[in-house]
Enzyme design. Structure first.
Site, PDB file in Angstrom:
ATOM      1  N   SER A   6      -5.941   1.570   6.400  1.00  0.00           N
ATOM      2  CA  SER A   6      -7.018   1.900   7.331  1.00  0.00           C
ATOM      3  C   SER A   6      -6.834   1.148   8.628  1.00  0.00           C
ATOM      4  O   SER A   6      -6.170   0.125   8.704  1.00  0.00           O
ATOM      5  CB  SER A   6      -8.371   1.561   6.713  1.00  0.00           C
ATOM      6  N   LYS A   7      -7.470   1.696   9.622  1.00  0.00           N
ATOM      7  CA  LYS A   7      -7.316   1.118  10.953  1.00  0.00           C
ATOM      8  C   LYS A   7      -7.883  -0.284  11.007  1.00  0.00           C
ATOM      9  O   LYS A   7      -7.515  -1.088  11.817  1.00  0.00           O
ATOM     10  CB  LYS A   7      -8.021   2.018  11.965  1.00  0.00           C
TER      11      LYS A   7
END
Ligand code: GLU
Length: 497
Positions: A260-261
């Protein structure tokens, strides 16, 4: 442009991101698989921007994505920037095509206008959740008569268009996951395909564009596997031949968590800024996955293309090990330094880095000369992981003269001056250019000439005298890089008497 498919060539594949932010490693990997597939089969790699959800579009993201594909060395053959025969390549510029396609479905009775208000949909959702069921539209507007529809339209009621999901979805053979089928109609309500503002939803736009752009193979993330049955129902309703589908296993962090970012290090742009080479990044994101020959480090894009076989992609997720990136970069950098065609660019980059970091402090402008920088690169090849490492403090001695007090050297060895003079003597000899081999041989003989001094202590002393550092390249290498005169200057300056 009517709804006739673009002429099908051998292989046409596409990467279809939504421009909602920076390109991340997962996206780069999907793009790369498409690129290698296209190159392997002599086909075309297309970039299509799926920007139909305007509320999520981030300004600059579209150009950023294309910039990063170019940076990575996998530029699209057709794209918003490149243009091409099947354009425009940005969905927000293709609204008339989706409208036309929707008309076709409405005419066939495969789609219908839905006038349900957001409030009604919300109530449906709440009721479903209360009885612990998955919310789904109850298909109420399917049953409106043409007269009712006409009435509502004339009253100016807001409407969307929904696709009538038919029972009996057909199994399809995914290139990676094998046979698959989702009986969509029994788990979902009819999906919206055209919103009230005239924008299509993902499913319609995706299918229409894959058809019109003559896409032969859809290679996309495994998260879309469950949507494929719905897409196939759309193809059937239109009467179009669907492309082949191959879903790519997810790319996860080394610990199996979602890439995930929030974990920070996932954006391609960041790696580019930090001086990683495209080749190393591509190697890292394929090293952990499948689809290529035997796994090994240092694989180039050309090798990825020639080894690629979609049948080799395995179903399990790929675990990304970014710890290897630095080592991969070192390997690829060494290869590129050894490549005479690539070296000039690397030299220019080092020159720019050094100028930026040391600027006014440079010992003389000569250290920015190409021949000097090239020599540094060739000698440090295989030792440095990134080009910008050469501008780190440990390599400052290459660009600026260190300040070393003679007392500091005396503390290392009381015979510092004597050793310094012996080295100056070595340099006085009218030999041609200094070579590492000869210097190593001469330096090895030094301890015989100074009583009570060991070779290692002597090298430590000389390293400090020449670089101001306790650690670094071998003394002989430093002497070769710096050259006779500079070494003489540094040693003379370091003598106490
Ligand atoms: N716009 C979708 C995405 O961002 C494309 C999925 C597909 O390739 O069909 O992943």
């Amino acid at each position: 442009m009517g709804l006739a498919a673009a002429p099908a060539s051998l292989a046409r594949v596409r990467f279809a991101p939504s421009p909602t932010g920076f390109l991340h490693l997962g996206g780069l990997r999907t793009a790369l698989y498409n690129y290698v597939f296209a190159k392997k089969h002599g086909g075309r790699f297309i970039l299509r921007l799926e920007d139909t959800d305007q509320s999520r579009v981030v300004p600059g993201a579209a150009t950023g994505i294309e910039d990063m594909l170019e940076w990575a060395g996998i530029p699209p053959d057709e794209s918003p920037r490149q243009g091409g025969p099947a354009g425009p390549y940005q969905q927000s510029q293709r609204l008339n095509l989706y409208r036309e396609a929707t008309e076709q479905l409405l005419k066939k009775g495969a789609a219908y206008h839905c006038f349900c208000t957001p409030q009604r949909l919300e109530l449906l959702k709440k009721a479903a959740l209360r009885s612990q069921q998955t919310p789904r539209y109850d298909n109420r507007c399917r049953h409106l008569s043409p007269k009712q529809v006409a009435e509502k339209v004339s009253q100016g009621a807001d409407s969307v268009v929904r696709f009538r999901l038919e029972e009996g979805s057909e199994p399809f053979c995914d290139l990676v996951y094998g046979w698959s089928r989702h009986e969509v109609a029994s788990v979902e309500g009819d999906p919206v395909i055209l919103k009230s503002d005239g924008f299509p939803t993902y499913h319609l736009a995706n299918v229409v564009d894959d058809h019109l752009m003559g896409i032969s193979h859809v290679l996309r993330g495994a998260e879309w596997l469950v949507s494929t049955s719905k897409h196939l129902l759309l193809y059937r309703a239109f009467g179009w031949d669907p492309p082949r589908f191959g879903h790519l296993p997810l790319l996860l962090n080394a610990d199996g968590s979602k890439l995930s970012k929030r974990q920070g290090h996932v954006f391609v742009e960041q790696f580019a800024q930090e001086g990683y080479l495209p080749a190393a990044l591509l190697d890292a994101i394929t090293h952990c996955g499948s689809g290529f020959g035997e796994n090994r480090m240092g694989r180039t894009l050309g090798e990825l293309v020639s080894e690629f076989d979609v049948g080799r992609i395995e179903k399990h997720s790929a675990l990304l090990d970014l710890e290897k990136l630095s080592e991969l970069n070192r390997i690829h950098l060494a290869k590129q330094i050894g490549d005479e065609r690539r070296r000039p660019n690397l030299v220019a980059e080092v020159q720019a880095n050094v100028e930026r970091v040391y600027g006014e402090q440079l010992m003389d402008r000569g250290v920015l000369e190409t021949a000097y920088v090239e020599q540094v690169l060739l000698l440090r090849r295989g030792h440095i992981s990134r080009l910008q490492d050469l501008a780190l403090p440990k390599y400052a001695f290459l660009w600026i003269r260190p300040m070393v007090a003679c007392e500091e050297l005396r503390a290392i060895s009381p015979q510092a001056d004597e050793i310094g003079r012996l080295v100056l003597g070595l340099l006085d000899r009218p030999a041609a250019a200094l070579t590492i081999e000869e210097l190593n041989r001469d330096l090895r003989r030094l301890p015989e000439q100074v009583t009570g001094t060991q070779y290692s202590g002597m090298m430590q002393l000389l390293r400090v005298a020449l670089s101001g550092q306790q650690q670094g390249p071998s003394v002989a290498e430093m002497m070769v890089v710096l050259g006779r005169e500079e070494v003489q200057t540094r040693i003379q300056r370091a003598l106490c008497s």
